[in-house]
Structures are given as structure tokens and as C-alpha cells.
Write a protein that holds these residues in place. Structure first.
Motif, PDB file in Angstrom:
ATOM      1  N   ALA A 216      -7.250   6.047  -8.599  1.00 21.67           N
ATOM      2  CA  ALA A 216      -7.310   4.676  -8.065  1.00 21.67           C
ATOM      3  C   ALA A 216      -6.685   3.723  -9.066  1.00 21.67           C
ATOM      4  O   ALA A 216      -6.631   4.004 -10.267  1.00 21.67           O
ATOM      5  CB  ALA A 216      -8.743   4.271  -7.754  1.00 21.67           C
TER       6      ALA A 216
ATOM      7  N   TRP B  22      -7.546   0.534  -5.200  1.00 23.79           N
ATOM      8  CA  TRP B  22      -6.915   1.294  -4.119  1.00 23.79           C
ATOM      9  C   TRP B  22      -7.022   2.771  -4.469  1.00 23.79           C
ATOM     10  O   TRP B  22      -6.533   3.217  -5.501  1.00 23.79           O
ATOM     11  CB  TRP B  22      -5.452   0.865  -3.965  1.00 23.79           C
ATOM     12  CG  TRP B  22      -4.761   1.563  -2.805  1.00 23.79           C
ATOM     13  CD1 TRP B  22      -3.825   2.544  -2.899  1.00 23.79           C
ATOM     14  CD2 TRP B  22      -4.972   1.323  -1.426  1.00 23.79           C
ATOM     15  NE1 TRP B  22      -3.431   2.951  -1.650  1.00 23.79           N
ATOM     16  CE2 TRP B  22      -4.130   2.208  -0.710  1.00 23.79           C
ATOM     17  CE3 TRP B  22      -5.803   0.473  -0.709  1.00 23.79           C
ATOM     18  CZ2 TRP B  22      -4.097   2.252   0.670  1.00 23.79           C
ATOM     19  CZ3 TRP B  22      -5.768   0.515   0.665  1.00 23.79           C
ATOM     20  CH2 TRP B  22      -4.915   1.395   1.345  1.00 23.79           C
TER      21      TRP B  22
ATOM     22  N   TYR C  49       0.821  -1.209   0.000  1.00 22.45           N
ATOM     23  CA  TYR C  49       0.000   0.000   0.000  1.00 22.45           C
ATOM     24  C   TYR C  49       0.859   1.264   0.000  1.00 22.45           C
ATOM     25  O   TYR C  49       0.477   2.284  -0.596  1.00 22.45           O
ATOM     26  CB  TYR C  49      -0.942   0.003   1.204  1.00 22.45           C
ATOM     27  CG  TYR C  49      -1.966  -1.118   1.169  1.00 22.45           C
ATOM     28  CD1 TYR C  49      -2.836  -1.225   0.079  1.00 22.45           C
ATOM     29  CD2 TYR C  49      -2.060  -2.035   2.195  1.00 22.45           C
ATOM     30  CE1 TYR C  49      -3.773  -2.245   0.040  1.00 22.45           C
ATOM     31  CE2 TYR C  49      -2.994  -3.050   2.152  1.00 22.45           C
ATOM     32  CZ  TYR C  49      -3.853  -3.162   1.070  1.00 22.45           C
ATOM     33  OH  TYR C  49      -4.774  -4.174   1.014  1.00 22.45           O
TER      34      TYR C  49
ATOM     35  N   ASP D  59       0.553   4.044  -2.742  1.00 19.74           N
ATOM     36  CA  ASP D  59       0.348   5.462  -2.415  1.00 19.74           C
ATOM     37  C   ASP D  59       1.354   6.340  -3.150  1.00 19.74           C
ATOM     38  O   ASP D  59       0.996   7.413  -3.681  1.00 19.74           O
ATOM     39  CB  ASP D  59       0.454   5.676  -0.906  1.00 19.74           C
ATOM     40  CG  ASP D  59      -0.786   5.175  -0.176  1.00 19.74           C
ATOM     41  OD1 ASP D  59      -1.803   4.915  -0.841  1.00 19.74           O
ATOM     42  OD2 ASP D  59      -0.715   5.016   1.068  1.00 19.74           O
TER      43      ASP D  59
ATOM     44  N   GLY E 207      -4.998   6.118   1.991  1.00 23.91           N
ATOM     45  CA  GLY E 207      -5.707   5.386   0.958  1.00 23.91           C
ATOM     46  C   GLY E 207      -6.758   4.461   1.529  1.00 23.91           C
ATOM     47  O   GLY E 207      -6.761   4.152   2.719  1.00 23.91           O
ATOM     48  N   TYR E 208      -7.654   4.027   0.639  1.00 24.78           N
ATOM     49  CA  TYR E 208      -8.701   3.103   1.053  1.00 24.78           C
ATOM     50  C   TYR E 208      -8.988   2.159  -0.109  1.00 24.78           C
ATOM     51  O   TYR E 208      -8.833   2.505  -1.288  1.00 24.78           O
ATOM     52  CB  TYR E 208      -9.959   3.833   1.506  1.00 24.78           C
ATOM     53  CG  TYR E 208     -10.517   4.810   0.500  1.00 24.78           C
ATOM     54  CD1 TYR E 208     -11.531   4.426  -0.384  1.00 24.78           C
ATOM     55  CD2 TYR E 208     -10.040   6.118   0.437  1.00 24.78           C
ATOM     56  CE1 TYR E 208     -12.045   5.320  -1.311  1.00 24.78           C
ATOM     57  CE2 TYR E 208     -10.549   7.006  -0.471  1.00 24.78           C
ATOM     58  CZ  TYR E 208     -11.552   6.614  -1.347  1.00 24.78           C
ATOM     59  OH  TYR E 208     -12.053   7.486  -2.263  1.00 24.78           O
ATOM     60  N   LEU E 209      -9.445   0.954   0.232  1.00 17.57           N
ATOM     61  CA  LEU E 209      -9.674  -0.089  -0.763  1.00 17.57           C
ATOM     62  C   LEU E 209     -11.172  -0.265  -0.994  1.00 17.57           C
ATOM     63  O   LEU E 209     -11.941  -0.385  -0.045  1.00 17.57           O
ATOM     64  CB  LEU E 209      -9.061  -1.410  -0.290  1.00 17.57           C
ATOM     65  CG  LEU E 209      -9.197  -2.597  -1.246  1.00 17.57           C
ATOM     66  CD1 LEU E 209      -8.362  -2.365  -2.507  1.00 17.57           C
ATOM     67  CD2 LEU E 209      -8.769  -3.897  -0.548  1.00 17.57           C
TER      68      LEU E 209
END
Length: 462
Positions: free
Chosen positions: A147, A129, A35, A39, A105-107
Motif C-alpha cells: 500500500a 491505496w 489509481y 496499481d 485496489g481499494y482505499l
């Protein structure tokens, strides 16, 4: 539980805990690392898109094909400072992803197969992501929501957990094996000390445990044990010297008293009551004299264990000893049977072996019954050992008494000790002499009315 097992368990547990902690740290780090790289990649892509959007707006003309080229394989939306959408990539027009103004970040998972984006991947569901960046460009502020499709990291995480678990199991088994071997190596000096300590008895107090010269706790333990053995040896020797000196000092006055009583008994006009008392005293003094003689003999054997070895005929020695018992055997009506298969030459101490024969025959006569029988045998074993057997009819000896029959002052017939005489040292002396000659002695008692002492003397090796 043995110490080796405890060390193995504790060492394995400590290793397992440390390995598990390290595995968890590596696993968590492994989850975070992809991740972090994503990022960084998305930040670079967002900066690129914002710069290109700034140049396009500065030129007064928006070329969507150029922006599409920069956003290929990325889900991208560009907003101005007021949140108005300026550009949406092909993926963004096909798939709707929520915009979250987070600093991280987020999934977002989807049902879209991953091979739609990457031909070399399989058809597992893809996730996206997401990151939202605020990018200033030449005084303008852009919000870039970017993303990238990624594989299902949850499934990868489960697979990683299984791999780590299997690795932990294998490492635990290896750790147990290595710990067991290391514990055995550590405890080897302790086992050796234990073995050598068992070899040190009252007969071998001069032995000592050799130091390992490692200058560690094991050497300290050995030094303490050797110091204890030194004190024990000194105490035992002082005790034996005291017994020998006391017996020697008592020998002369007891002999004088006995001679005085015998001289008094020779008077013809002694009253009968006085004569009976003097006879009782004479028997008591004779018994005390025998006790003193046995104590002196045993003390000499304990203090000076050297042998005056010579080659002599054991058959001739045994035969001469049996002749000394003729009168006593005739008086008790005991039959003596001797079976000597030839002349047995024996290398040992003649006087001490003579004492062995006397004590065994004396014991066979004392613990016999009128009209009984004694059998004396001399034979040669298959390995060249000399076998001496003295058997007699007599009372059955139970196992408890057999285990202690060679102890000092121990007699099986306690209720009849006065009638049998003796002081309980004869068999002790016999066992000590046999041990000095490197032999073994055993006793058997059968319910058929026979008790047998069997002596084995092995040939000396040059």
C-alpha cells in the motif's frame, strides 16, 4: 418567442449537454487514471519485494535492512503460500491495514497527516491505496500486500467537481453569446427578406428580392417569393387593364344615351311625369359618366405612372381652377379665401396637378354647408418643400373614416351620398398623383368644424 431566441436556447442547450457529458467522462477518467498509475507502481513494488524475498530465502539468510530499503515509503507485508507472515515494513508495523484478496485496489482512509510521509504536503488526512498480489518466484509463491499513502482523493474529487462546474457555467455563458450572434447571422437574410417584402406593395409590385447566390434554402425561398410576386403583378395588371378597357367601352354608349335623353328633354310638349323621369335618367347617366371618367383616369395612373414634367406656376394654376368654381360657390353661398405667398414654381405634370386642385375643391364644395367657407393656401416650408392646403367647413370626420378616406369608393357620408354626388374616387386619384410626384398628403378634422387636406411636395434632388 422570437426564432433567434429559440435558436439560441436550443443551440445553448445542445452545447451544454454535450459539454456536460464530456466533462463527466473526463471527470470519471480523471478519477480512474491516478489509481491505474498507483496499481502499476504497486505491482512493480510487489514484484521487486517478492524477487528480493526469493533471493534472500535462497541464500538462507534474511537481511531485513535490505527489504526495508526496498519498502521505504510503502506499507508492505510479504506472506508465503500458506499465509505465514515473512516480512512487515516499518509502516506496516505501525499501522494495521486489512488484507482483502481482491483483483483490484481499494482505499483505506486514516487520520494520519499526509505530511508525515511527504514533507512537501499539507496536514490533510492520508489514505492508503492497497493491492494484494500473488507473485511466483523460482517455484515459490508469495502474497505481497503493498500500500502507499495518498492524499484524500475524495476532497480532490469535490474540488474537481467545483472547477468543472465553474468551467461549465463560463462555457454556457460563452455558448449563449456565441449562439445568439450565430443565430443573428443565420437569420440576417430572413430579416432582409422580411424588410424587402414589406416594401413591395400593390404600388411597387415590380420590385423583386435579390438572390444571395448561395444556392441554399434562402435562395429557394427568395425564388418562390419572386415567383409569387410575378403572378400577383400579372393578375393586378390584368385587373387594371380590364377596368380600363371596360370603362373605355362603356364611355361611348353612356355618352350616346345621355345625348339622346338631353335631346328628348328639349321637346316642349313633354308630359310632366315623363319629363321628371327623363331628368332622373339624365342625372343617373351623368353620374355614370363621371364614374367612367374617374375609372379611366385612375386606370391610366395605375398602368402608366410616367409624368410629363415641366416648370410652371402652381399659384397661377390654382387660381385658374378656383375661377371655374365661381358659379357653384355663388350658388351654394360659400366663401372662398385664397392665400398664396408669392409665385410658387413647381416642376411636375401640369394636367395632373390641375386634376388635384379640381378634385380637392370639388370635395370641399360637396362636403360643405350653405354659407360655409373654403380656404386655399400655398406656402414654402423651411426645407424648401411646397405646402398646399385646402380646408373647408363641414361635418366632423371621425378617426375610422380618416383612416379610409383615400380608399376607392369609400365615402364618409353614406346616408347623404346621393345628395353629395360623386363616386368615391376623387381623393384616391389625388393621393395617387401626389405619390407620383414624390409628395405626401394628410387629412385632419377638428371639432371646430374645419376639415383640412395638407399636401407636401419636396424639391427634387438632382
Amino acid at each position: 418567442m422570437k426564432i433567434r431566441t429559440r435558436i439560441t436556447l436550443w443551440a445553448s442547450l445542445a452545447g451544454l449537454v454535450s459539454t456536460a457529458v464530456l466533462s463527466v467522462i473526463v471527470f470519471l477518467w480523471g478519477l480512474e487514471t491516478p489509481y491505474e498509475f498507483l496499481d502499476q507502481e504497486l505491482e512493480i513494488r510487489a514484484q521487486t519485494m517478492a524477487n528480493e524475498m526469493g533471493r534472500e530465502q535462497a541464500a538462507g539468510e534474511l537481511h531485513l535492512e535490505i527489504l526495508e530499503l526496498f519498502s521505504r515509503l510503502y506499507w508492505t507485508k510479504v506472506y508465503d503460500a500458506n499465509g505465514r507472515l515473512l516480512f512487515a515494513s516499518e509502516l506496516a508495523r505501525r499501522i494495521n491495514l486489512p488484507k482483502k484478496m481482491w483483483d483490484q485496489g481499494y482505499l483505506i482512509p486514516t487520520d494520519i497527516p499526509l505530511n508525515q510521509f511527504y514533507a512537501e504536503e499539507d496536514d490533510q488526512p492520508a489514505g492508503f491505496w492497497n493491492r494484494v498480489f500473488i507473485v511466483p518466484v523460482d517455484g515459490a509463491i508469495y502474497q505481497v500486500h503493498v500500500a502507499r499513502p495518498v492524499e484524500n482523493l475524495v476532497g480532490e474529487s469535490i474540488e474537481s467537481v467545483l472547477v468543472i462546474g465553474a468551467a461549465l457555467l463560463v462555457s454556457t455563458l460563452i455558448l449563449i453569446g456565441v449562439s445568439y450572434l450565430v443565430a443573428g447571422k443565420i437569420l440576417h437574410p430572413i430579416r432582409e427578406i422580411n424588410r424587402l417584402t414589406r416594401e413591395i406593395t400593390a404600388r411597387t409590385l415590380e420590385k423583386r428580392i435579390p438572390l444571395t447566390n448561395n444556392h441554399d434554402e434562402i435562395d429557394q425561398l427568395i425564388a418562390s417569393l419572386n415567383a409569387m410576386f410575378n403572378r400577383l403583378q400579372h393578375s393586378f395588371r390584368r385587373q387594371k387593364e380590364f377596368i380600363a378597357n371596360a370603362a373605355h367601352e362603356l364611355k361611348t354608349p353612356v355618352t350616346l344615351l345621355r345625348l339622346s335623353v338631353e335631346e328628348t328633354l328639349q321637346h316642349e310638349h313633354l308630359p310632366a311625369p315623363i319629363q321628371e323621369k327623363l331628368l332622373a335618367q339624365e342625372r343617373a347617366l351623368a353620374r355614370i359618366g363621371l364614374l367612367i371618367k374617374n375609372l379611366l383616369d385612375l386606370s391610366r395612373l395605375e398602368l402608366r405612372d410616367e409624368l410629363a414634367r415641366e416648370l410652371f406656376s402652381l399659384t397661377e394654376l390654382f387660381f385658374s381652377v378656383t375661377q371655374e368654381f365661381d358659379a357653384l360657390l355663388y350658388e351654394q353661398d360659400i366663401r372662398l379665401v385664397c392665400c398664396f405667398d408669392g409665385v410658387h414654381l413647381f416642376a411636375g405634370d401640369r394636367e395632373k396637378m390641375r386634376r388635384v386642385a379640381i378634385n380637392l375643391l370639388d370635395n370641399a364644395v360637396r362636403y360643405n354647408h350653405r354659407g360655409g367657407e373654403i380656404r386655399c393656401l400655398l406656402a414654402t416650408g423651411d426645407s424648401g418643400e411646397t405646402i398646399m392646403t385646402v380646408a373647408n367647413t363641414g361635418p366632423f370626420i371621425d378617426q375610422t373614416d380618416l383612416d379610409r378616406i383615400f380608399d376607392q369608393f369609400y365615402r364618409c357620408e353614406k346616408s347623404r351620398s346621393a345628395a353629395h354626388g360623386g363616386v368615391g374616387l376623387g381623393l384616391t386619384i389625388v393621393k395617387r398623383i401626389v405619390a407620383l410626384h414624390g409628395g405626401r398628403i394628410a387629412v385632419e378634422s377638428g371639432e371646430d368644424g374645419w376639415n383640412a387636406f395638407r399636401l407636401l411636395f419636396f424639391p427634387r434632388r438632382s
